[in-house]
Design an enzyme around this catalytic site. Structure first.
Site, PDB file in Angstrom:
ATOM      1  N   ILE A 159      17.479 -52.714  23.222  1.00 11.61           N
ATOM      2  CA  ILE A 159      17.694 -51.938  21.970  1.00 11.61           C
ATOM      3  C   ILE A 159      18.249 -50.562  22.592  1.00 11.61           C
ATOM      4  O   ILE A 159      18.648 -49.959  21.921  1.00 11.61           O
ATOM      5  CB  ILE A 159      16.796 -51.734  20.983  1.00 11.61           C
ATOM      6  CG1 ILE A 159      15.187 -51.317  21.544  1.00 11.61           C
ATOM      7  CG2 ILE A 159      16.442 -53.183  20.513  1.00 11.61           C
ATOM      8  CD1 ILE A 159      14.245 -51.092  20.880  1.00 11.61           C
ATOM      9  N   GLU A 160      17.647 -50.307  24.144  1.00 13.41           N
ATOM     10  CA  GLU A 160      18.014 -49.099  24.420  1.00 13.41           C
ATOM     11  C   GLU A 160      19.405 -49.059  24.958  1.00 13.41           C
ATOM     12  O   GLU A 160      20.140 -48.012  24.883  1.00 13.41           O
ATOM     13  CB  GLU A 160      16.947 -48.623  25.448  1.00 13.41           C
ATOM     14  CG  GLU A 160      15.510 -48.400  25.147  1.00 13.41           C
ATOM     15  CD  GLU A 160      15.610 -46.798  24.414  1.00 13.41           C
ATOM     16  OE1 GLU A 160      16.597 -46.156  24.403  1.00 13.41           O
ATOM     17  OE2 GLU A 160      14.714 -46.329  23.731  1.00 13.41           O
ATOM     18  N   SER A 161      19.921 -49.736  25.888  1.00 15.77           N
ATOM     19  CA  SER A 161      21.059 -49.656  26.567  1.00 15.77           C
ATOM     20  C   SER A 161      21.978 -51.000  26.405  1.00 15.77           C
ATOM     21  O   SER A 161      23.008 -50.981  27.258  1.00 15.77           O
ATOM     22  CB  SER A 161      20.831 -49.477  28.071  1.00 15.77           C
ATOM     23  OG  SER A 161      20.094 -50.371  28.539  1.00 15.77           O
TER      24      SER A 161
END
Length: 614
Positions: A159-161
């Protein structure tokens, strides 16, 4: 107390009593709310204002051009055209509870919205992330194991990158774990123009897991630690205070402070739950799994030289794209190993090849091209190589000094304008005076470019041979004869030819020939050359009977003649502004050592010096 309040109107009319009753009823309601299960609250959250993380905006088409995905994985390009399977909330809840995790994964409408996004519009993104996870997930798991953290935290980079090591958020967070610059510095990561360890899968995973452990030690709750990873501990502490979570009656977790969090953070934990679900149950939604074409095995070496990826790729016959995928922390594809040793990740079968070829790689034209360790500033008068009218030479800026007598009403500015120089240069040349006096003489220093062609290799003057031969011609007949007598019967043809050549260069006017002609010559007239040839022949025929030795005076005269010849052929060079021994040696095709041998070891050049040339 409630019955007494209703039966006794006097009590009801007491304002103090009314306030106390109201306060007690509010406390009772608060206690009832506190008794309610937090999971029940999480299950019923319905928020239409959530903000999706930036990772869902990743360009899937661009990611699918990734060298690793094209080389090591097989992806179904038609995955986004497959319809999703209708799934009930109860089935999703059952699947969430079947995932073995330490972190609780509750279900609610926000979680469902993220699951529908991943299994619907972003199904091709999920397949791409599944392909990248074949390489990155083992790195995340190793870092989490080292810190003793729950393995399911490996889905945070999803979900970050979206598992893109080059991802950069609008706020400047970078890398797989989207670490901010200030946080990276605090965690000991190196970030500069050439190296950004936030992009390094191994280094950033070690830093991110250490940071997550610190956050958990603060809050002792994984939902709060995950939320703090997104928005920072400061925002979480504010939300806790606003929610009154400093009392013992309220549980300290993400769902208790949900309304007081920033909008993006509200969706962060639900998105993590959805990512964990979809990365484990993608096959239940017609999402094709990414298959590995072949395993990628890597190892690392330390680099002690400044090299770039192209140098390595040329020697090891590797694609530059592969080196970039394995080493995304090097921003300019350049490893500054001359500063300190840096790690280089290579395919395992290429590690020994690199070790054996390290010197070859470092010596190739590459990273240090154009990089100068030491530079001397220009004086403005240095030579500039050029070719003018087909002749090589140098443009040299030379100073031209003039003098000006100050006339009436003249100023420094008017004089500077007259001669085309700057006012500051004019003042500097005249001790920084501002107001010149009438009749005063000012120094005007101007500069001009002058082309100076290179001197060709000096050739002997046209009259050099004539000068030497005149010396010979001035000898007496006896001296010439004595020189010829030295040629015995054992003389070689080359030696005879040398003597003959000496005579053929003599002046051919009638007086000289008449003087050199022997007395026994017959009256038959002949050309000058015939006379010389006959004289040589006659000398050799009578050499044994007429052999004489050269006198000391004649020997001294011959030596002087040789010294005069050597002196006339000595080459010299006049030193110009900006020249050095190296430039002079290069210009004449010799070496600095040879010039030092001829002119002294500690030669200090001054303009106008004469340098002996070999």
């Amino acid at each position: 107390m409630g019955t007494e309040f209703l039966e006794n109107p006097s009590i009801a009319m007491n304002p103090v009593r009314i306030y106390l009753v109201t306060l007690l009823m509010a406390c009772a309601a608060a206690c009832t709310a506190a008794a309610q299960s937090v999971l029940a609250i999480a299950d019923h959250i319905n928020d239409s204002t959530i903000v999706y993380p930036q990772s869902v905006e990743t360009d899937v088409n661009k990611m699918m051009q990734n060298w690793y995905l094209r080389t090591y994985t097989a992806l179904d390009k038609e995955a986004d055209q497959q319809p999703d399977v209708t799934t009930s909330d109860e089935e999703i809840i059952k699947r969430l509870q079947s995932i073995p995790t330490t972190i609780e994964l509750p279900f609610n409408s926000v979680v469902r919205a993220y699951i529908d996004m991943y299994t619907g519009k972003k199904r091709s993104l999920v397949e791409t992330m599944l392909g990248m996870s074949l390489y990155y997930m083992p790195i995340f798991e190793e870092a989490l194991e080292r810190e003793g953290l729950p393995i399911e935290l490996k889905y945070l980079p999803v979900i970050e990158s979206a598992l893109n090591p080059d991802a950069v958020s609008r706020a400047g967070a970078t890398g797989l774990w989207q670490i901010m610059l200030s946080t990276a510095r605090g965690l000991g990561l190196e970030v500069n123009t050439l190296v950004d360890e936030r992009r390094d899968p191994v280094a950033s995973s070690a830093a991110a897991t250490a940071y997550l452990r610190q956050l958990y030690e603060i809050y002792h709750d994984w939902s709060l630690a995950i939320a703090a990873y997104n928005c920072g501990p400061g925002n979480i502490n504010k939300a806790l205070r606003r929610a009154g979570a400093d009392t013992d009656s309220t549980r300290h977790d993400f769902w208790a402070i949900y309304p007081f969090l920033p909008q993006e953070t509200r969706g962060y934990v639900p998105c993590f739950i959805a990512a964990t679900y979809v990365m484990n149950h993608y096959n239940k939604h017609n999402i094709s799994p990414a298959l590995a074409k072949r395993p990628i095995l890597t190892d690392s070496v330390h680099v002690h030289h400044r090299v770039n990826f192209k140098q390595i790729a040329d020697v090891l016959q590797l694609p530059v794209e592969e080196l970039q995928i394995l080493n995304p922390q090097y921003r300019k594809q350049e490893i500054p190993g001359d500063i300190r040793p840096y790690s280089l990740v290579l395919p395992a079968n290429q590690v020994y090849s690199y070790i054996l070829s390290e010197k070859t790689i470092a010596s190739r034209e590459g990273a240090r091209s154009g990089r100068r360790d030491k530079v001397e500033p220009s004086t403005g008068f240095g030579p500039r190589t050029a070719v003018v009218n087909g002749q090589a030479g140098e443009w040299v800026t030379v100073e031209d000094v003039k003098y000006h007598k100050v006339a009436r009403n003249e100023t420094m500015a008017s004089i500077a304008k007259k001669y085309g120089v700057s006012l500051s240069d004019l003042k500097r040349a005249n001790k920084n005076i501002s107001r010149p006096k009438r009749g005063q003489t000012l120094k005007i220093v101007t500069s001009k470019d002058e082309f100076r062609p290179y001197e060709d290799t000096p050739q002997p003057e046209e009259n050099d041979n004539l000068l030497v031969r005149n010396d010979i011609a001035s000898d007496t007949e006896e001296t010439t004869a004595a020189r010829q007598v030295e040629l015995t019967d054992s003389a070689t043809t080359a030696e005879i030819a040398e003597v003959t050549a000496d005579y053929t260069t003599l002046p051919t006017d009638s007086s000289t020939v008449a003087t050199d002609a022997p007395a026994e010559t017959s009256g038959t007239s002949a050309a000058p050359s015939d006379s010389v040839n006959s004289k040589v022949a006659s000398t050799f025929s009578n050499s044994r009977s007429n052999k004489t030795a050269e006198t000391p005076a004649q020997t001294s005269k011959s030596q002087k003649s040789k010294q005069s010849t050597a002196k006339s052929s000595q080459r010299t060079h006049t030193v110009r502004r900006g020249e050095s021994l190296y430039k002079i040696a290069k210009k004449y095709g010799t070496t600095v050592e040879e010039l030092q041998r001829l002119n002294g070891k500690n030669t200090k050049l001054q303009i106008g010096d004469k340098i002996k040339l070999p």
